[in-house]
Design a protein around this motif. Structure first.
Motif, PDB file in Angstrom:
ATOM      1  N   SER A   1      47.078  31.907  37.028  1.00  0.00           N
ATOM      2  CA  SER A   1      45.640  32.167  36.985  1.00  0.00           C
ATOM      3  C   SER A   1      45.278  33.401  37.812  1.00  0.00           C
ATOM      4  O   SER A   1      44.460  34.225  37.379  1.00  0.00           O
ATOM      5  CB  SER A   1      44.880  30.945  37.516  1.00  0.00           C
ATOM      6  N   VAL A   2      45.886  33.554  38.962  1.00  0.00           N
ATOM      7  CA  VAL A   2      45.597  34.702  39.827  1.00  0.00           C
ATOM      8  C   VAL A   2      45.915  36.016  39.120  1.00  0.00           C
ATOM      9  O   VAL A   2      45.139  36.980  39.187  1.00  0.00           O
ATOM     10  CB  VAL A   2      46.391  34.595  41.147  1.00  0.00           C
ATOM     11  N   PHE A   3      47.040  36.058  38.413  1.00  0.00           N
ATOM     12  CA  PHE A   3      47.490  37.313  37.812  1.00  0.00           C
ATOM     13  C   PHE A   3      47.292  37.378  36.302  1.00  0.00           C
ATOM     14  O   PHE A   3      47.622  38.397  35.687  1.00  0.00           O
ATOM     15  CB  PHE A   3      48.965  37.547  38.152  1.00  0.00           C
ATOM     16  N   ASP A   4      46.774  36.305  35.714  1.00  0.00           N
ATOM     17  CA  ASP A   4      46.535  36.244  34.273  1.00  0.00           C
ATOM     18  C   ASP A   4      47.799  36.630  33.501  1.00  0.00           C
ATOM     19  O   ASP A   4      47.798  37.499  32.629  1.00  0.00           O
ATOM     20  CB  ASP A   4      45.379  37.163  33.880  1.00  0.00           C
TER      21      ASP A   4
ATOM     22  N   PHE B   1      53.379  37.363  47.049  1.00  0.00           N
ATOM     23  CA  PHE B   1      53.778  37.837  45.724  1.00  0.00           C
ATOM     24  C   PHE B   1      52.700  38.787  45.262  1.00  0.00           C
ATOM     25  O   PHE B   1      51.510  38.417  45.235  1.00  0.00           O
ATOM     26  CB  PHE B   1      53.933  36.659  44.763  1.00  0.00           C
ATOM     27  N   THR B   2      53.073  40.020  44.922  1.00  0.00           N
ATOM     28  CA  THR B   2      52.082  41.051  44.645  1.00  0.00           C
ATOM     29  C   THR B   2      52.251  41.655  43.253  1.00  0.00           C
ATOM     30  O   THR B   2      53.371  41.907  42.809  1.00  0.00           O
ATOM     31  CB  THR B   2      52.154  42.191  45.683  1.00  0.00           C
ATOM     32  N   ILE B   3      51.126  41.874  42.609  1.00  0.00           N
ATOM     33  CA  ILE B   3      51.061  42.627  41.352  1.00  0.00           C
ATOM     34  C   ILE B   3      49.708  43.333  41.332  1.00  0.00           C
ATOM     35  O   ILE B   3      48.672  42.714  41.604  1.00  0.00           O
ATOM     36  CB  ILE B   3      51.165  41.730  40.097  1.00  0.00           C
ATOM     37  N   GLY B   4      49.726  44.624  41.022  1.00  0.00           N
ATOM     38  CA  GLY B   4      48.482  45.351  40.803  1.00  0.00           C
ATOM     39  C   GLY B   4      47.534  45.357  41.975  1.00  0.00           C
ATOM     40  O   GLY B   4      46.306  45.314  41.794  1.00  0.00           O
ATOM     41  N   GLY B   5      48.054  45.416  43.185  1.00  0.00           N
ATOM     42  CA  GLY B   5      47.198  45.481  44.354  1.00  0.00           C
ATOM     43  C   GLY B   5      46.638  44.153  44.814  1.00  0.00           C
ATOM     44  O   GLY B   5      45.836  44.101  45.747  1.00  0.00           O
ATOM     45  N   VAL B   6      47.046  43.072  44.171  1.00  0.00           N
ATOM     46  CA  VAL B   6      46.632  41.722  44.571  1.00  0.00           C
ATOM     47  C   VAL B   6      47.825  41.025  45.213  1.00  0.00           C
ATOM     48  O   VAL B   6      48.939  41.071  44.680  1.00  0.00           O
ATOM     49  CB  VAL B   6      46.130  40.899  43.367  1.00  0.00           C
ATOM     50  N   ALA B   7      47.600  40.382  46.344  1.00  0.00           N
ATOM     51  CA  ALA B   7      48.651  39.650  47.045  1.00  0.00           C
ATOM     52  C   ALA B   7      48.311  38.165  47.051  1.00  0.00           C
ATOM     53  O   ALA B   7      47.289  37.751  47.628  1.00  0.00           O
ATOM     54  CB  ALA B   7      48.803  40.161  48.468  1.00  0.00           C
ATOM     55  N   TYR B   8      49.143  37.385  46.385  1.00  0.00           N
ATOM     56  CA  TYR B   8      49.025  35.922  46.413  1.00  0.00           C
ATOM     57  C   TYR B   8      49.731  35.475  47.683  1.00  0.00           C
ATOM     58  O   TYR B   8      50.944  35.602  47.812  1.00  0.00           O
ATOM     59  CB  TYR B   8      49.674  35.347  45.154  1.00  0.00           C
TER      60      TYR B   8
END
Length: 264
Positions: free
Chosen positions: A138-141, A66-73
């Protein structure tokens, strides 16, 4: 996306999978290619992850993160049959410039996490555990809205709910479509309150994975077996693009299952 070169149904981890029922890998590849080419024809950039022998469900890339803003959970699968996918997906994200957030909790990526405007809709009940909802928030606030699935046919959120406006202005509500009967009463109340203008899809269209669709905000890639949903989409100004993935449905996946959105 991941070409289903190794697709088969050799085990059962959802009600759709019947190992005794023959599957046609070549047909699965042809149907998948039609979806891939439809995305490209409408101007979408498609990245591919290499299929791995022995991982027949890797075609269902939505579960790969799951990705948002260049971060991949990254995913942490519930069943051992799919655990081998975790490394390839995490490695792909890292190799393509994503910051990888390694999960402590069981989660199956965009199967259970869908970005709707500024909030994350999160499914639980069969695969992703409730603690993963706290972790992804928490990861993506971001605010996380937890929804409980109660029908085993709809074991992931993306089989019973579709976000039709992937990109909306901050503060605006996204348009969604969902199958009410797939959720418990409390979740139905939450959806009705948060998304009063949502499209409520019939049981008949839901039962053929009509809601396992992908949308770019105008075009909605949808199963041709869900004509009622297609009509509802047209009434709202969307353009349905029918794609038949009947062979991949034998593994319990459809259009959205085969599509992971990459948000830089």
């Amino acid at each position: 996306m991941c070409r289903p070169e190794h697709f088969t149904v050799s085990y059962s981890i959802n009600p759709w999978m019947e190992p005794a029922r023959p599957t046609d890998t070549a047909k699965a590849v042809r149907q998948w290619q039609t979806l891939h080419d439809a995305y490209v024809a409408l101007g979408h950039e498609v990245h591919l992850i290499d299929p791995v022998p022995g991982l027949p469900d890797m075609v269902y890339t939505a579960n790969g993160g799951f990705t948002i803003g260049g971060v991949a959970y990254a995913p942490k699968f519930r069943f051992t049959e799919r655990a081998g996918e975790e490394g390839p997906f995490s490695d792909w994200f890292a190799a393509h410039g994503f910051e990888v957030a390694v999960p402590a909790e069981t989660n199956e990526g965009e199967g259970d996490f869908l970005l709707a405007g500024s909030v994350i809709l999160a499914g639980t009940g069969f695969r992703s555990a409730g603690d993963s909802h706290l972790e992804v928030g928490s990861v993506f606030d971001r605010e996380v809205v937890s929804l409980t699935l109660v029908d085993p046919r709809f074991y992931h959120l993306d089989t019973a709910l579709s976000v039709l406006d992937p990109v909306v202005d901050d503060g605006a509500e996204a348009t969604i479509a969902y199958l009410p009967g797939a959720f418990d009463a409390a979740s139905q109340d939450v959806l009705a309150a948060r998304f009063p203008d949502a499209i409520r899809v019939s049981d008949a269209d839901g039962a053929v994975f009509g809601l396992n669709s992908a949308s770019d905000g105008r075009h909605v890639f949808v199963s041709p077996r869900a004509p009622g949903f297609a009509a509802q989409l047209r009434e709202r100004g969307y353009e349905p693009v029918p794609i038949d993935l009947s062979e991949l449905l034998l593994g319990g996946g459809g259009i959205k299952c085969c599509t992971l959105e990459l948000r830089r």
